[in-house]
Motif scaffolding. Structure first.
Motif, PDB file in Angstrom:
ATOM      1  N   THR A 188       0.870  -1.169   0.000  1.00 20.27           N
ATOM      2  CA  THR A 188       0.000   0.000   0.000  1.00 20.27           C
ATOM      3  C   THR A 188       0.908   1.220   0.000  1.00 20.27           C
ATOM      4  O   THR A 188       1.876   1.270   0.755  1.00 20.27           O
ATOM      5  CB  THR A 188      -0.893   0.015   1.256  1.00 20.27           C
ATOM      6  N   CYS A 197       1.952   4.754   1.033  1.00 28.41           N
ATOM      7  CA  CYS A 197       1.724   5.708   2.109  1.00 28.41           C
ATOM      8  C   CYS A 197       2.584   6.937   1.821  1.00 28.41           C
ATOM      9  O   CYS A 197       3.363   6.950   0.865  1.00 28.41           O
ATOM     10  CB  CYS A 197       2.083   5.095   3.456  1.00 28.41           C
ATOM     11  N   GLU A 252       6.278   2.530   0.753  1.00 29.95           N
ATOM     12  CA  GLU A 252       5.422   1.348   0.703  1.00 29.95           C
ATOM     13  C   GLU A 252       5.193   0.795   2.103  1.00 29.95           C
ATOM     14  O   GLU A 252       6.095   0.812   2.944  1.00 29.95           O
ATOM     15  CB  GLU A 252       6.063   0.270  -0.163  1.00 29.95           C
ATOM     16  N   LEU A 268      -2.100  -2.928   8.729  1.00 28.67           N
ATOM     17  CA  LEU A 268      -0.995  -2.506   7.887  1.00 28.67           C
ATOM     18  C   LEU A 268       0.178  -2.012   8.729  1.00 28.67           C
ATOM     19  O   LEU A 268      -0.011  -1.302   9.716  1.00 28.67           O
ATOM     20  CB  LEU A 268      -1.498  -1.379   6.974  1.00 28.67           C
ATOM     21  N   GLN A 276      -1.713   7.292   5.406  1.00 26.24           N
ATOM     22  CA  GLN A 276      -2.335   6.587   4.291  1.00 26.24           C
ATOM     23  C   GLN A 276      -3.134   7.519   3.380  1.00 26.24           C
ATOM     24  O   GLN A 276      -3.476   7.139   2.278  1.00 26.24           O
ATOM     25  CB  GLN A 276      -3.255   5.486   4.812  1.00 26.24           C
TER      26      GLN A 276
END
Length: 94
Positions: A5, A7, A21, A31, A39
């Motif tokens: 994800t 960030c 990441e 996470l 995020q």
């Protein structure tokens, strides 16, 4: 392999630095967001400005990465350098 994800890393003052990441913890349903990263994507940053993350929570709080807002601020101009005093000729040199 798990897809990371994206960030958004901030510094101690909350200023946006770069993308980073984040991956889920292997055995948990959450996470692993790097310290002081968020995020929420920053908005478009106009030339001569910066984005700063403002949160009511401290960076160590579990929801710091999602609770807050981006603020766009103008980058302050560097302080003007003082003018050097003109060298005066002393009477002994004349």
């Amino acid at each position: 392999m798990t897809t990371p994800t994206i960030c958004y890393q901030t510094d101690d003052a909350g200023r946006y630095l770069h993308e980073v990441e984040a991956y889920p913890f292997p055995m948990e349903d959450r996470l692993n967001v790097p310290f002081q990263a968020v995020q929420v994507a920053p908005p478009a940053i106009p030339e001569g400005h910066l984005a700063r993350w403002v949160s009511p929570l401290p960076p160590v709080a579990a929801d710091y990465d999602t609770v807050g807002d981006w603020v766009i601020e103008e980058i302050p101009a560097p302080p003007a350098e003082p003018d050097e005093p003109a060298e005066e000729e002393s009477p002994a040199q004349a």
